[in-house]
Every structure is written in structure tokens, then in C-alpha cells.
Design an enzyme around this catalytic site. Structure first.
Site, PDB file in Angstrom:
ATOM      1  N   TYR A   3       0.840  -1.208   0.000  1.00  0.00           N
ATOM      2  CA  TYR A   3       0.000   0.000   0.000  1.00  0.00           C
ATOM      3  C   TYR A   3       0.872   1.254   0.000  1.00  0.00           C
ATOM      4  O   TYR A   3       0.638   2.195  -0.756  1.00  0.00           O
ATOM      5  CB  TYR A   3      -0.912   0.001   1.236  1.00  0.00           C
ATOM      6  CG  TYR A   3      -1.955   1.094   1.197  1.00  0.00           C
ATOM      7  CD1 TYR A   3      -3.242   0.831   0.760  1.00  0.00           C
ATOM      8  CD2 TYR A   3      -1.644   2.406   1.577  1.00  0.00           C
ATOM      9  CE1 TYR A   3      -4.198   1.835   0.698  1.00  0.00           C
ATOM     10  CE2 TYR A   3      -2.594   3.412   1.521  1.00  0.00           C
ATOM     11  CZ  TYR A   3      -3.870   3.126   1.076  1.00  0.00           C
ATOM     12  OH  TYR A   3      -4.812   4.125   1.018  1.00  0.00           O
ATOM     13  N   PHE A  14      -7.735  19.603 -24.748  1.00  0.00           N
ATOM     14  CA  PHE A  14      -8.495  18.365 -24.967  1.00  0.00           C
ATOM     15  C   PHE A  14      -9.833  18.446 -24.220  1.00  0.00           C
ATOM     16  O   PHE A  14      -9.974  19.227 -23.287  1.00  0.00           O
ATOM     17  CB  PHE A  14      -7.660  17.164 -24.493  1.00  0.00           C
ATOM     18  CG  PHE A  14      -8.356  15.863 -24.744  1.00  0.00           C
ATOM     19  CD1 PHE A  14      -8.582  15.440 -26.044  1.00  0.00           C
ATOM     20  CD2 PHE A  14      -8.827  15.081 -23.700  1.00  0.00           C
ATOM     21  CE1 PHE A  14      -9.266  14.257 -26.286  1.00  0.00           C
ATOM     22  CE2 PHE A  14      -9.498  13.901 -23.939  1.00  0.00           C
ATOM     23  CZ  PHE A  14      -9.724  13.489 -25.231  1.00  0.00           C
ATOM     24  N   ASP A  15     -10.800  17.640 -24.644  1.00  0.00           N
ATOM     25  CA  ASP A  15     -12.158  17.790 -24.086  1.00  0.00           C
ATOM     26  C   ASP A  15     -12.251  17.563 -22.579  1.00  0.00           C
ATOM     27  O   ASP A  15     -12.943  18.294 -21.885  1.00  0.00           O
ATOM     28  CB  ASP A  15     -13.182  16.922 -24.841  1.00  0.00           C
ATOM     29  CG  ASP A  15     -12.846  15.452 -24.834  1.00  0.00           C
ATOM     30  OD1 ASP A  15     -11.687  15.112 -24.600  1.00  0.00           O
ATOM     31  OD2 ASP A  15     -13.749  14.629 -25.080  1.00  0.00           O
ATOM     32  N   ASP A  70       0.249  19.423 -21.124  1.00  0.00           N
ATOM     33  CA  ASP A  70      -0.583  18.227 -21.173  1.00  0.00           C
ATOM     34  C   ASP A  70       0.266  17.282 -22.007  1.00  0.00           C
ATOM     35  O   ASP A  70       0.357  17.395 -23.227  1.00  0.00           O
ATOM     36  CB  ASP A  70      -1.927  18.524 -21.838  1.00  0.00           C
ATOM     37  CG  ASP A  70      -2.770  17.273 -22.003  1.00  0.00           C
ATOM     38  OD1 ASP A  70      -2.204  16.166 -21.976  1.00  0.00           O
ATOM     39  OD2 ASP A  70      -3.988  17.400 -22.186  1.00  0.00           O
ATOM     40  N   ALA A 100       0.383  13.991 -22.718  1.00  0.00           N
ATOM     41  CA  ALA A 100      -0.051  12.653 -23.149  1.00  0.00           C
ATOM     42  C   ALA A 100       0.805  12.093 -24.292  1.00  0.00           C
ATOM     43  O   ALA A 100       1.171  10.926 -24.297  1.00  0.00           O
ATOM     44  CB  ALA A 100      -1.518  12.700 -23.562  1.00  0.00           C
ATOM     45  N   LYS A 115      -1.259   6.827 -23.475  1.00  0.00           N
ATOM     46  CA  LYS A 115      -0.786   7.157 -24.821  1.00  0.00           C
ATOM     47  C   LYS A 115       0.698   6.811 -24.926  1.00  0.00           C
ATOM     48  O   LYS A 115       1.053   5.652 -25.126  1.00  0.00           O
ATOM     49  CB  LYS A 115      -1.028   8.645 -25.125  1.00  0.00           C
ATOM     50  CG  LYS A 115      -2.470   8.968 -25.481  1.00  0.00           C
ATOM     51  CD  LYS A 115      -3.338   9.104 -24.275  1.00  0.00           C
ATOM     52  CE  LYS A 115      -4.701   9.686 -24.602  1.00  0.00           C
ATOM     53  NZ  LYS A 115      -5.547   9.762 -23.406  1.00  0.00           N
ATOM     54  N   HIS A 129     -20.627  13.774 -25.971  1.00  0.00           N
ATOM     55  CA  HIS A 129     -20.368  12.837 -27.067  1.00  0.00           C
ATOM     56  C   HIS A 129     -20.292  11.384 -26.627  1.00  0.00           C
ATOM     57  O   HIS A 129     -20.559  10.477 -27.398  1.00  0.00           O
ATOM     58  CB  HIS A 129     -19.092  13.236 -27.818  1.00  0.00           C
ATOM     59  CG  HIS A 129     -17.874  13.301 -26.966  1.00  0.00           C
ATOM     60  ND1 HIS A 129     -17.698  14.286 -26.027  1.00  0.00           N
ATOM     61  CD2 HIS A 129     -16.797  12.501 -26.877  1.00  0.00           C
ATOM     62  CE1 HIS A 129     -16.547  14.080 -25.416  1.00  0.00           C
ATOM     63  NE2 HIS A 129     -15.977  13.007 -25.906  1.00  0.00           N
TER      64      HIS A 129
HETATM   65  N1  F0G Z   1      -5.087  15.097 -22.685  1.00  0.00           N
HETATM   66  C1  F0G Z   1      -5.057  14.694 -23.976  1.00  0.00           C
HETATM   67  C2  F0G Z   1      -4.297  15.488 -24.979  1.00  0.00           C
HETATM   68  C3  F0G Z   1      -5.753  13.547 -24.351  1.00  0.00           C
HETATM   69  O1  F0G Z   1      -5.742  13.171 -25.631  1.00  0.00           O
HETATM   70  C4  F0G Z   1      -6.458  12.813 -23.361  1.00  0.00           C
HETATM   71  C5  F0G Z   1      -7.205  11.620 -23.710  1.00  0.00           C
HETATM   72  C6  F0G Z   1      -6.441  13.269 -22.050  1.00  0.00           C
HETATM   73  C7  F0G Z   1      -5.727  14.410 -21.743  1.00  0.00           C
HETATM   74  C8  F0G Z   1      -7.163  12.543 -20.949  1.00  0.00           C
HETATM   75  O2  F0G Z   1      -6.496  11.384 -20.609  1.00  0.00           O
HETATM   76  O3  F0G Z   1      -8.080   9.529 -21.204  1.00  0.00           O
HETATM   77  O4  F0G Z   1      -6.147   9.157 -19.679  1.00  0.00           O
HETATM   78  O5  F0G Z   1      -8.078  10.469 -18.927  1.00  0.00           O
HETATM   79  N2  F0G Z   1      -7.469  11.296 -24.875  1.00  0.00           N
HETATM   80  C9  F0G Z   1      -8.130  10.098 -25.341  1.00  0.00           C
HETATM   81  C10 F0G Z   1      -8.341  10.209 -26.825  1.00  0.00           C
HETATM   82  C11 F0G Z   1      -9.303   9.661 -24.576  1.00  0.00           C
HETATM   83  O6  F0G Z   1      -9.053   9.363 -27.368  1.00  0.00           O
HETATM   84  O7  F0G Z   1      -7.778  11.110 -27.454  1.00  0.00           O
HETATM   85  P1  F0G Z   1      -7.253  10.063 -20.077  1.00  0.00           P
END
Ligand code: F0G
Length: 458
Positions: A72, A124-125, A215, A217, A258, A450
Site C-alpha cells: 500500500y 483536450f475535451d 498536457d 499525453a 498514450k 459525445h
Molecule cells: N489530454 C489529452 C491530450 C488527451 O488526448 C487525453 C485523452 C487526455 C488528456 C485525458 O487522458 O483519457 O487518460 O483520462 N485522450 C483520449 C483520446 C481519450 O481518445 O484522445 P485520459
């Protein structure tokens, strides 16, 4: 004869895919209310919905799964990951989280309050969701060139320094908790940000004493583009480039699903001890104790190993080469795509593809449904549905770009699969005039609609 390109790995485990008939798909898509998120995975032949968490782990990552330390507190897998983040990114503090949006939730809880403004390049969304959920505003400062899909520009993810300075100079400093650079910029087509732009954004923000975060990713894919496209970096290793990129920022949120090639995981990296302490409390509340953060020990180990593999040039060359392979095929067929192709996906310009369908009938979603019906290929709409409604007026936001994203999972599909996808799109391209109607929304959630909305034929 010059030797052709070949992938720097071979396949050890295979997973059978199920093909289906058009009649089956017609039935399934009606039951899914024309929302491809509602399909079962065995109703899909080639799944290009996302490159997130869908990659194939290596034998060394699977070995980490077996070696995971499930304590843990103080798990050895945690220390392995901490050392990797420290060495690769040069960041002294980090918090594990279960995925990227969890990292956003924790970091933004510590940094963002109502009325704040967060400038960046096409957030990102989920990022925008976490900002707007806190009654703050995300301001898009991406360069205008990103809006023209035909324009060849090496770094369409760049921020426009004038747009950014306007935000910084016309708002009180206390209202701008951070500036966010998304590398690569998913929303504008997996487009990279140049080292020069990162350096300049960082210098500008420093003048206004605003922290800069990535960000991150797809930070390794961004580093690959810097290496192959930016003068002065051609002889640097990916890891040297990564270290320099991170040297200009105060921290990062990371979706490890990613570029760290794991099926689940994320983290926040940062320099400031006071911020780390503040964020730690939120991490414990939302994610879990500081040395596991919502993940199993085994996940932490696989993530550490994945970060190393994801920053190898040969791997990135194969990965981004496959995206370019699909993009080239589509271009040869005359299909309009965002040029040049980005790091993780090919983005089809649905506004041009289905120019006779009105934007109110959701061009990119219409194309997504057609592609599924044609060959069982699942893609995702990056357009009006994703853009959501304006939080104040509740009107639909029609983005400048209406794209269909073909996101390619890492190390999972072969180029034969890419040929198949390209042929499906070619068939639709040839009969595009026969597609007379799009779709309209029947029901939707108030935010990030979406994922769950239902559609009907217009
Ligand atoms: N930032 C970016 C640029 C992303 O593309 C994503 C996720 C996230 C943050 C959020 O990360 O999914 O681990 O919580 N993108 C995916 C996509 C879902 O299909 O582009 P997460």
C-alpha cells in the site's frame, strides 16, 4: 537495393478479430443509436476509436506486471517510476493517478478557481471539461494555420504568441493560474509544438509570472517531430529533446495510456514543493495514497518501462510511420485530410468530404457511421458533438474544423489493416454524393455529451 522499412519488433501474442456483415452492422448501429461508443468491441473489426490504453505492451512491460510490488505504501514499483520520471523528464516531484483526466482533476483542484482563465492550444475535451466544471474558461490560442487542413506547416500545434500575450496582458495575473501546452495537440490533429514555440511561450509566461504546464499525453511523439522537423535537433536523441522540452515548463499532467504504452495510468509531474504538497491532499482524496494513486503496483512498473520504450527513436519511427502510411494512402485516393499527418491519428476533413451535408447534420459523425457500416471500422468524431454547447448560451459550438479521427493504437495493427481502412474510405469517397442526410441529437448530457448521446437520422 535499398532495404525497406520494417517494424523493430515481432509479434508474440495475437488476439483474433471478428468480421461482420453489413446487415449485422446496420442492426447494431441502430441499437447503438448511431453513437459508436455504444458498440460492443466484438461488433468492431478495426478499432480506431482511440489510441488511448489500446496499445500492445512489450514482454518487458508484462514482466513488470509480474514483478509489481503491491504494498500500500512505499511500493518498489513506485520508486522505479519515480526514478524514471526524474531521469526522463527532469521533474523532482510526481503523483501517480489512474489516468490523464484524474491528473487534471487533482492538479486543477489545487490550482484553478471560479472565474479563472487558462490559455493553451486547443485543450483536450476532458481538460476543457475540468476547467469549465470549475466555472473557469479555457482560451484557445492555437495558430491560425491549424485551421487550414490543406496547409503544410511543420508545427500546427504551436501557440500564437500574440493571442497568448493578449490574454496575459488584458487579465489580472491572479486570474491566470497556468498556461497549458498540449504536446502533441490532439484536437488540431495530433499536431506537434516546436521547441522554439515552447521556449517562447515559456519566456512570455515567465514575464507575466504565469506557470506553464504540459498536457504531456503524447510528449514523445512531439519530441520525434522536433527531431525530424526542427533545425538543430536532427542529431539529438529523443530523450535529450524530451529533457529540453520539460526544462521550459513547471510541470505536466500525463495520460500514460498514450505515449507510455500502458492500458491504464497517469501522473502529475512538477517542480514546486508547495504545489506538490497542496496537490497531494487532493490525490489522497480522489485517487489514493501517494505511492499508488489509483493504480496497482504492477501498473506503475509497466508504466515506468513503457516510458523508456516510448522514447526510443526506432519505436517512434515505426509508430508515426504507420500513421503517415495511412495518411499517404488516403491522400493518393484524393481524400481530404489534415496535412501533414500528425503523431497518433489521421484526421479526415469531414467538412470537405461531405460538403453537401449541412453542419447542423453533423458531417463528421455522419462519416463515422458510414465508415462503420462500410467495413466495421470504428473511428471518432472530433467536431460539433465533441465541441459541446457553450456553457453560457447553451448554443451548439460549431468548431472551425469538423474532423473524423482515425486514431491508431500503438504496436497493435499492421499496415494491411491500414490498407483495409483506406479502401473503406475510398469506397465511401466514391459514393459520397449518394449520402443525402446526416444525423440529429435526440438526447445528450449537459457536459461531455459525445460519450453518451443518442442520435437519429435527420
Ligand atoms: N489530454 C489529452 C491530450 C488527451 O488526448 C487525453 C485523452 C487526455 C488528456 C485525458 O487522458 O483519457 O487518460 O483520462 N485522450 C483520449 C483520446 C481519450 O481518445 O484522445 P485520459
Amino acid at each position: 537495393m535499398e532495404l525497406p522499412f520494417a517494424e523493430p519488433y515481432r509479434i508474440k501474442v495475437v488476439e483474433p478479430l471478428r468480421k461482420s456483415t453489413r446487415a449485422e452492422r446496420e442492426d447494431w448501429i441502430i441499437k447503438a443509436q448511431y453513437n459508436l461508443f455504444n458498440l460492443r468491441s466484438d461488433q468492431v473489426f478495426i478499432d480506431l476509436l482511440t489510441d488511448s490504453g489500446t496499445g500492445a505492451m512489450s514482454h518487458l512491460q508484462w514482466a513488470e506486471i509480474m514483478q509489481g510490488d503491491e504494498s500500500y505504501a512505499g511500493s518498489l514499483s513506485y520508486f522505479k517510476l519515480r526514478d524514471t520520471i526524474n531521469t526522463l523528464l527532469g521533474m523532482p516531484y510526481f503523483l501517480p493517478t489512474h489516468q490523464g483526466r484524474a491528473a487534471e482533476n487533482v492538479l486543477f483542484s489545487a490550482m484553478i478557481k471560479a472565474g479563472d482563465i487558462v490559455p493553451g492550444n486547443a485543450h483536450f475535451d476532458t481538460t476543457k471539461g475540468h476547467i469549465e466544471f470549475r466555472n473557469a474558461v479555457a482560451v484557445d490560442c492555437t495558430i491560425e494555420e491549424a485551421q487550414d487542413t490543406t496547409l503544410i506547416h511543420p508545427f500546427k500545434g504551436n501557440l500564437d504568441l500574440e493571442k497568448l500575450e493578449k490574454v496575459l496582458s488584458t487579465n489580472p495575473k491572479e486570474k491566470i493560474p497556468l498556461c497549458l501546452i498540449t504536446v502533441t495537440c490532439n484536437t488540431s490533429g495530433g499536431q506537434p509544438v516546436s521547441m522554439e514555440n515552447i521556449r517562447e511561450v515559456s519566456a512570455l509566461c515567465r514575464r507575466y509570472r504565469i506557470p506553464v504546464f504540459f498536457d504531456a499525453a503524447r510528449f514523445a511523439e512531439n519530441a520525434y517531430f522536433i527531431k525530424v522537423r526542427e533545425k538543430g535537433y536532427e542529431h539529438k536523441s529523443i530523450r535529450e529533446i524530451v529533457l529540453e522540452m520539460f526544462s521550459y515548463v513547471d510541470g505536466a499532467t500525463m495520460s500514460s495510456k498514450k505515449d507510455a504504452i500502458v492500458n491504464i495510468g497517469g501522473f502529475i509531474a512538477m517542480r514546486d514543493k508547495a504545489l506538490f504538497d497542496k496537490a497531494s491532499t487532493f490525490n489522497i482524496m480522489f485517487e489514493g495514497y501517494l505511492t499508488y494513486g489509483g493504480l496497482a503496483g504492477r501498473d506503475l512498473g509497466a508504466l515506468a518501462q513503457g516510458l523508456m520504450e516510448g522514447t526510443e527513436f526506432e519505436y517512434l519511427e515505426a509508430r508515426i510511420g504507420q500513421v503517415a502510411f495511412l495518411g499517404k494512402k488516403l491522400t493518393e485516393y484524393g481524400i481530404p485530410i489534415q496535412q501533414p499527418t500528425g503523431g497518433h491519428a489521421v484526421f479526415v476533413d469531414a467538412k470537405k468530404f461531405l460538403s453537401h451535408i449541412p453542419k447542423e447534420e453533423l458531417q463528421a459523425q455522419t462519416l463515422a457511421v458510414e465508415l462503420y457500416l462500410e467495413g466495421g471500422v470504428r473511428s471518432v468524431e472530433i467536431g460539433t458533438l465533441l465541441a459541446d454547447r457553450d456553457p453560457v448560451t447553451r448554443e451548439n459550438r460549431y468548431p472551425a474544423l469538423e474532423l473524423l479521427r482515425l486514431a491508431i493504437p500503438r504496436r497493435a495493427y499492421t499496415n494491411n489493416h491500414m490498407d483495409y481502412v483506406a479502401a473503406c474510405l475510398k469506397n465511401i469517397w466514391d459514393r459520397r454524393d449518394s449520402i443525402r442526410k446526416g444525423y440529429r441529437i435526440v438526447s445528450e448530457a449537459p457536459i461531455m455529451r459525445h460519450f453518451t448521446l443518442a442520435l437519429e437520422k435527420a
